[in-house]
Structures are given as C-alpha cells and as structure tokens.
Design an enzyme around this catalytic site. Sequence first.
Site, mmCIF file in Angstrom:
data_model
loop_
_atom_site.group_PDB
_atom_site.id
_atom_site.type_symbol
_atom_site.label_atom_id
_atom_site.label_comp_id
_atom_site.label_asym_id
_atom_site.label_seq_id
_atom_site.Cartn_x
_atom_site.Cartn_y
_atom_site.Cartn_z
ATOM 1 N N GLY A 14 20.020 16.939 -21.336
ATOM 2 C CA GLY A 14 20.876 17.893 -20.637
ATOM 3 C C GLY A 14 22.347 17.600 -20.875
ATOM 4 N N ILE A 16 24.778 16.483 -18.758
ATOM 5 C CA ILE A 16 25.260 15.184 -18.272
ATOM 6 C C ILE A 16 24.730 14.066 -19.175
ATOM 7 C CG2 ILE A 16 25.191 13.518 -16.367
ATOM 8 C CD1 ILE A 16 25.223 15.863 -14.427
ATOM 9 N N GLY A 17 23.468 14.178 -19.552
ATOM 10 C CA GLY A 17 22.884 13.183 -20.462
ATOM 11 C C GLY A 17 23.721 13.009 -21.716
ATOM 12 N N ARG A 94 18.907 25.585 -9.302
ATOM 13 C CA ARG A 94 18.593 26.796 -8.541
ATOM 14 C C ARG A 94 18.596 27.997 -9.473
ATOM 15 N NH1 ARG A 94 19.963 28.553 -2.688
ATOM 16 N NH2 ARG A 94 20.647 26.421 -2.418
ATOM 17 N N GLY A 132 20.736 14.059 -9.910
ATOM 18 C CA GLY A 132 20.190 15.422 -9.817
ATOM 19 C C GLY A 132 20.230 15.942 -8.391
ATOM 20 N N ASN A 133 20.663 17.173 -8.240
ATOM 21 C CA ASN A 133 20.843 17.752 -6.898
ATOM 22 C C ASN A 133 19.568 18.369 -6.341
ATOM 23 O OD1 ASN A 133 23.516 17.255 -6.111
ATOM 24 N ND2 ASN A 133 24.221 18.648 -7.722
ATOM 25 N N ASP A 161 32.626 12.796 -5.951
ATOM 26 C CA ASP A 161 33.444 13.281 -4.828
ATOM 27 C C ASP A 161 34.576 12.294 -4.546
ATOM 28 O OD1 ASP A 161 31.433 15.505 -3.884
ATOM 29 O OD2 ASP A 161 30.269 13.691 -4.177
ATOM 30 N N HIS A 189 26.302 14.762 -0.719
ATOM 31 C CA HIS A 189 26.979 15.300 -1.908
ATOM 32 C C HIS A 189 26.827 16.818 -1.877
ATOM 33 C CE1 HIS A 189 28.357 16.247 -5.860
ATOM 34 N NE2 HIS A 189 27.201 16.786 -6.148
HETATM 35 P P1 NAI Z 1 21.170 20.381 -17.437
HETATM 36 O O1 NAI Z 1 20.352 21.553 -17.004
HETATM 37 O O2 NAI Z 1 22.119 20.498 -18.573
HETATM 38 O O3 NAI Z 1 20.186 19.168 -17.787
HETATM 39 C C1 NAI Z 1 19.142 18.776 -16.958
HETATM 40 C C2 NAI Z 1 18.041 18.262 -17.869
HETATM 41 O O4 NAI Z 1 17.032 17.698 -17.028
HETATM 42 C C3 NAI Z 1 17.378 19.347 -18.720
HETATM 43 O O5 NAI Z 1 17.408 18.960 -20.084
HETATM 44 C C4 NAI Z 1 15.953 19.414 -18.159
HETATM 45 O O6 NAI Z 1 14.992 19.679 -19.177
HETATM 46 C C5 NAI Z 1 15.783 18.009 -17.605
HETATM 47 N N1 NAI Z 1 14.763 17.889 -16.560
HETATM 48 C C6 NAI Z 1 14.439 18.779 -15.600
HETATM 49 N N2 NAI Z 1 13.420 18.320 -14.872
HETATM 50 C C7 NAI Z 1 13.109 17.113 -15.360
HETATM 51 C C8 NAI Z 1 12.116 16.163 -15.038
HETATM 52 N N3 NAI Z 1 11.248 16.382 -14.047
HETATM 53 N N4 NAI Z 1 12.067 15.022 -15.759
HETATM 54 C C9 NAI Z 1 12.923 14.808 -16.775
HETATM 55 N N5 NAI Z 1 13.870 15.676 -17.144
HETATM 56 C C10 NAI Z 1 13.969 16.828 -16.437
HETATM 57 O O7 NAI Z 1 21.903 19.863 -16.110
HETATM 58 P P2 NAI Z 1 23.129 18.852 -15.977
HETATM 59 O O8 NAI Z 1 24.391 19.613 -16.033
HETATM 60 O O9 NAI Z 1 22.922 17.725 -16.923
HETATM 61 O O10 NAI Z 1 22.954 18.378 -14.462
HETATM 62 C C11 NAI Z 1 21.849 17.622 -14.057
HETATM 63 C C12 NAI Z 1 21.795 17.519 -12.554
HETATM 64 O O11 NAI Z 1 22.912 16.828 -12.045
HETATM 65 C C13 NAI Z 1 21.789 18.866 -11.831
HETATM 66 O O12 NAI Z 1 20.828 18.786 -10.784
HETATM 67 C C14 NAI Z 1 23.181 18.958 -11.252
HETATM 68 O O13 NAI Z 1 23.205 19.778 -10.126
HETATM 69 C C15 NAI Z 1 23.428 17.515 -10.906
HETATM 70 N N6 NAI Z 1 24.825 17.132 -10.688
HETATM 71 C C16 NAI Z 1 25.090 16.224 -9.711
HETATM 72 C C17 NAI Z 1 26.372 15.787 -9.475
HETATM 73 C C18 NAI Z 1 26.643 14.784 -8.389
HETATM 74 O O14 NAI Z 1 27.828 14.511 -8.140
HETATM 75 N N7 NAI Z 1 25.675 14.179 -7.714
HETATM 76 C C19 NAI Z 1 27.491 16.315 -10.246
HETATM 77 C C20 NAI Z 1 27.125 17.245 -11.281
HETATM 78 C C21 NAI Z 1 25.826 17.639 -11.472
#
Ligand code: NAI
Length: 327
Positions: A14, A16-17, A94, A132-133, A161, A189
């Site tokens: 993803g 962030i990854g 979502r 993950g949120n 934050d 968060h």
């Molecule tokens: P993204 O959608 O680009 O990547 C998420 C990846 O996780 C996708 O490649 C997906 O295939 C994979 N994935 C989904 N379910 C999975 C599972 N069960 N096992 C393994 N991989 C799985 O999203 P992004 O932008 O990388 O964000 C990831 C999460 O981080 C989101 O939930 C986002 O809301 C959260 N987030 C949290 C923040 C915080 O401050 N705590 C800040 C920014 C994002």
Amino acid sequence: SKTPVRVAVTGAAGQIGYALLFRIASGEMLGKDQPVILQLLEIPDEKAQNALKGVIMELEDCAFPLLAGVEAHSDPLQAFKDTDYALLVGARPRGPGMERADLLAANAQIFTAQGKALNAVASRNVKVLVVGNPANTNAYIAMKSAPDLPAKNFTAMLRLDHNRAASQLAAKTGTAVGDIKKLTVWGNHSPTMYADYRFATTNGKSIKDLVNDQVWNADTFLPTVGKRGAAIIAARGLSSAASAANAAIDHMRDWALGSNGEWVTMGVPSNGEYGIPAGVVFGFPVTTAGGEYKIVEGLEIDAFSQERINITLAELQGEQDGVKHLL
Ligand code: NAI
C-alpha cells in the site's frame, strides 16, 4: 555485527508501505547497526501480491547493507513467525455507502485473525504498532485476540497527531519544531483526539504562556490538528502516507531505542491512569527507555482538558462496544 531482527509489515504494497519499508531497511527505525529481515504481508489477491513483488524488487535494488532478507506472505501465520516487531498497516478502508458498524466489523475480522496469529507464532516480546484505522480499536482487538502475549506490547499510532501538533506549535511560536518538548495527544486517533500543549515548552519557555490564547487553542489549533488528515485528502486526493510512515518510524524507534527522557505520544492500553478504564487503548504521554514505555503520571487535568478527554474516551468506548460481540 548484530543478529538480524525480524520486522513484519502488513499492507506492505500500500501507499504507507511504500513510504515505510525503505526507511526500515536503511536503518532509520532500529539503528544504523541493526540488520533487519522484512516479513511482508499482503492479501492473497493477485494484484496485491504482484505489487508486493515489485516493491521487493525495488528493495533489492537499493542494496541496503542492513537488509538481511525479505519475505512475501499472504498468510499472517507465516508473516508473523518469530517476528520481533509488527507494524500492522493494512486495514479495510471505508468504502462507498459503508456504515461505521460495517467498517468496525470488517476490521475486527482482520485484527482478530492477526492477533491470533501473533499469539501463535510471534516472538514473545514482539512490539506491535497498529497504524491501520480505526487504529486504537484495531490495536485493542489484536491485543484481546493474543492472550498469551503481554497486553502492553500492543500499541496504536498517535504519533502522527503528535507530530502534526508540534509542527503547528512551532509555526505559531516562531520556534524550531525540534525545540518543542512535553507535548502530548490524549485519546483516539480521530478528530476527537486532544492535543495538549499545557505542559509543552519550546527552548525551555512555556508554550501556553507564549501563545496565551485559549480561543486559538479551542477554535483553531485543535480543529487544525484534528482535521489535518481530511485536509491532506482534500489537497492530495490521497490520504497521508509519507507523514504516516514517518510517524510509524518515530514511534517504533523511540520504543526500541529510547526517547532520552523526552515525552512522546503512544496509544497504549491503560492501567487506569487518569481515570481511563483499564485496557482501553488510549493516547498518553510516555517516556521510553530500555525497550519499555512508561506513562507520564501526575499531570493536572483541568476542566477544559477533562471535557476533551471525556469526549475522545466516549468515542473509543463506543467503538469498543461495537466490536465486543465479535471478540
Ligand atoms: P492503502 O490502501 O494504500 O494500503 C493498504 C494495503 O493494505 C493494501 O495494499 C491492502 O491490500 C492491504 N491490506 C488490506 N487488508 C489487509 C490484510 N488483512 N492483511 C494484509 N494486508 C492488507 O492504504 P494506506 O494509505 O497505506 O493506509 C493504510 C492504513 O493506515 C489505512 O487504514 C489508513 O486509514 C491508516 N492510516 C493511519 C494513520 C494513523 O495516524 N494511525 C495515518 C494515515 C493512515
């Protein structure tokens, strides 16, 4: 040289990854003398697994001296095998028309499975960071699903934050962000988080005194920090990724290597501090040393702060109630 440690990252393909893995592999998270083996997890979906292969090719092409191995997985039982650190980034976003309850349920499924897998195969000292949120509730679910691991090893990311608040305060006071100390963010968060600069200093001076404007605090500062994620989505068309990855690096680095007496914010299970019910994964000020964090205790909570803390706690307890039947 040191023996490699195992670092599992979920959602590795993803956004962030993509901003995170290269920094872990270069030594920014665990130190420039600590080799790492990356154990990457993605969903079995062919597109995701192919994307993961591409990311691994790029990791190889960086020729990082500290990268002692990279594995691609689709099964958490393999991805978490003997892992010393687990960064749980992948979550169910979502979708259109998805209700909050559906979102909680979809994530409850993911984080129960991953908590159970950590419980079964991870190092007994594994340090877990949930990104993950909804991050706090996902951390709570994973923790509850891993009864054989210490609950204190499950944490949620509030550091973004915290860093956002520090940057706003540096701008407001005209000082360097690196000079800001004793800042914290209480709670969930989410936009209800309470960024609290009452104890904070910059260059040793009280930020509260320098700002001296409670209206700015309530009407500008808190909404700016709370809605920063939405502002980035509106501007970029994508959610914050590089800054989220950076915060994950900060969180894990400080936990592993120590904060040298400085306060940092971590979402950690309460032991009843500040009246937060035990077990609730809540943003607290902590100091870290020797691989352990310690909640800063004894801070005065004034009426405004208590009101804010109550709001974010109520939201978290609502989320917790929403998943209780699934645990
Ligand atoms: P993204 O959608 O680009 O990547 C998420 C990846 O996780 C996708 O490649 C997906 O295939 C994979 N994935 C989904 N379910 C999975 C599972 N069960 N096992 C393994 N991989 C799985 O999203 P992004 O932008 O990388 O964000 C990831 C999460 O981080 C989101 O939930 C986002 O809301 C959260 N987030 C949290 C923040 C915080 O401050 N705590 C800040 C920014 C994002």
